[in-house]
Design a protein around this motif. Structure first.
Motif: not given
Length: 506
Positions: A445, A477-478, A448, A487, A484-485, A481
């Motif tokens: 993560a 952004v962090f 990005p 989720r 998302l990872i 991410t």
């Protein structure tokens, strides 16, 4: 249980408040002191603090023992046991404080000889060391009162006293430097602030626990044995911390110059600020680990390790990535452009080790919580000794960069080899799972965010306000991410709790 949870949350909040206040003072105050004193005098001041800081080893880990036995005695109503532990620790500390004063006198005599101190600053350096030594002796003797407040879970009052001490110190130092005084005046301000805080701690501890009775006589052998058994490995860890965090400045001062200490200390101070912030998170997991271990809840202990590590990395990764990618720019804006290159390079080297050190903070808390910290203390000592040896060797070849490499290499070995294997035995998780499943997603993560930080670094920045606004712009952004990872976890665990909370309030 709910009241207890609120009490713990309040303690954590006040710990964060105290940590952030000290960080803020250090952050905004360091440039002021540096530019008022100059490179050489500031380097001498850092060296003096680092040298006398080793007198803190005379504590012998007694602070943790007082905390434990006062807490236990107060809870069970055994005030006699609490009083005996407190009296024994104070009896020992008073004698050790006397030893510390003698050592301070010796250090003051040899300080300009051991280190490359400009002759014009030699006299002030000696006086400053004597004052810092007296300050350390007072703090050591009356620090047992601070342990009493910790044992009673009154971190709020403890932090109030700490904030008062900080305020007195800041006001005094600003006045001293603005009126043209130097490091001796700064040391005197530190002494006055410590005396005031010590008096407040003693009065507060007495008000909260009036049943305590202090007797300044030789303690019973059984009491001394109990104190030492508990504190011995904490003492070893303290030695290791001193070697890692204080030895670097001394090596630079001994083999290079006082001015070089300034360049190294700027980078090292940023690492200490980050470590203090992350440590405020990890320290709260020690009692939780003890609870799970006592209940035989291995699943809870494993969940604590996983979630605690992720939480710690969630806090630490944005900080470390920012320091690595944009550290030179930050130092230039913070301390001055003349420090950007050298201090910034040292910062990158030191932060490389911190990525993995911070990833293991929860593992260390679990080890302490289940009383399996003996082996980790021995490894910490090995790391500290290796750090000192490598730094002394590499400083001849690479200067301050060699000292930083001497810190980084042992740290990487310990945190990449020892800790993943050690924690796997404690929580039943393989080393591969530790690195791949626990660390891996968070490090992924961070990629990005690192790219975004590098992209933003190409934009012009003329002051710290713009710099921090750029950091805030890239932080989403962090966290996006991470969301998302994880989720699946967010959808199955976090969102139901949020909906339940909203529904209950409605």
């Amino acid at each position: 249980m709910q009241l207890r949870a609120r009490h713990i949350a309040r303690n954590v909040l006040f710990n964060w408040l105290g940590t952030l206040a000290n960080m803020a003072v250090g952050f905004f105050f360091a440039p002021f002191i540096l530019h008022r004193l100059g490179d050489a005098a500031y380097g001498v001041w850092v060296l003096a603090i680092s040298v006398v800081g080793y007198l803190g080893l005379l504590d012998l880990g007694m602070q943790s023992s007082v905390l434990r036995f006062v807490s236990k005695g107060h809870t069970t109503g055994d005030h006699q046991a609490s009083s005996e532990a407190l009296s024994a620790a104070l009896w020992i500390r008073l004698q050790l404080s006397g030893v510390g004063l003698l050592l301070s006198a010796g250090l003051a005599a040899v300080f300009p000889i051991w280190f490359k101190v400009p002759p014009a600053l030699a006299s002030d350096a000696r006086k400053a060391i004597l004052l810092i030594g007296l300050t350390t002796a007072i703090a050591m003797s009356f620090g047992v009162a601070s342990a009493v407040l910790s044992g009673l879970n009154r971190y709020d009052l403890q932090n109030y006293v700490g904030l008062t001490q900080t305020a007195i110190r800041v006001i005094g130092i600003v006045f001293a430097l603005r009126t043209g005084h130097g490091i001796v005046a700064i040391a005197l301000c530190e002494l006055v602030a410590t005396i005031v805080s010590s008096v407040l701690l003693v009065l507060t501890a007495h008000r909260l626990y009036p049943e305590l009775r202090v007797q300044l006589k030789k303690p019973k052998k059984e009491t001394l044995r109990k104190l030492w058994v508990y504190s011995s490995y904490a003492f070893l860890t303290t030695i290791a911390v001193q070697l890692v965090y204080q030895a670097d400045n001394l090596v630079v001062g001994a083999f290079l110059s006082a001015t070089a200490v300034t360049y190294y200390a700027i980078a090292n101070s940023l690492c200490r600020y980050a470590s203090g912030l992350v440590g405020s998170v990890g320290g709260t997991f020690v009692p939780a680990a003890s609870t799970y271990e006592a209940a035989g809840d291995t699943a809870g202990l494993l969940a604590l390790y996983k979630n605690g590590t992720r939480a710690t990395m969630l806090v630490s990764l944005p900080i470390l990535i920012t320091l690595v990618v944009r550290g030179r720019t930050f130092i230039g804006l913070w301390m001055g452009p003349q420090y950007s290159q050298q201090s910034g390079t040292v910062l990158i080297i030191l932060c490389t080790a911190l990525f993995f050190s911070f990833a293991n903070r929860t593992a260390a808390s679990v080890a302490y919580g289940v009383e399996k910290h003996k082996t980790s203390a021995l490894w910490a000592i090995c790391e500290g000794v290796a750090n000192l040896a490598l730094s002394v060797t590499l400083v001849h070849w690479y200067g301050i960069y060699g000292v930083a490499l001497g810190t980084m290499i042992p740290s990487l070995i310990v945190h990449l080899i020892f800790w993943p294997r050690y924690i796997s035995n404690l929580v039943g998780l393989s080393s591969f799972e530790v690195i791949w499943n626990v660390w891996g997603p968070l490090f992924l993560a961070g990629v990005p965010f690192a790219i975004a930080s590098y992209a933003v670094s190409t934009l012009p920045v003329h002051n710290l306000t713009v710099f921090f606004l750029q950091i805030l712009a890239t932080l989403p952004v962090f966290f996006l991410t991470v969301a998302l990872i994880f989720r699946g976890y967010v959808r199955q665990t976090v969102m139901p709790r949020v909906r339940s909370l909203l529904f209950t309030r409605a």
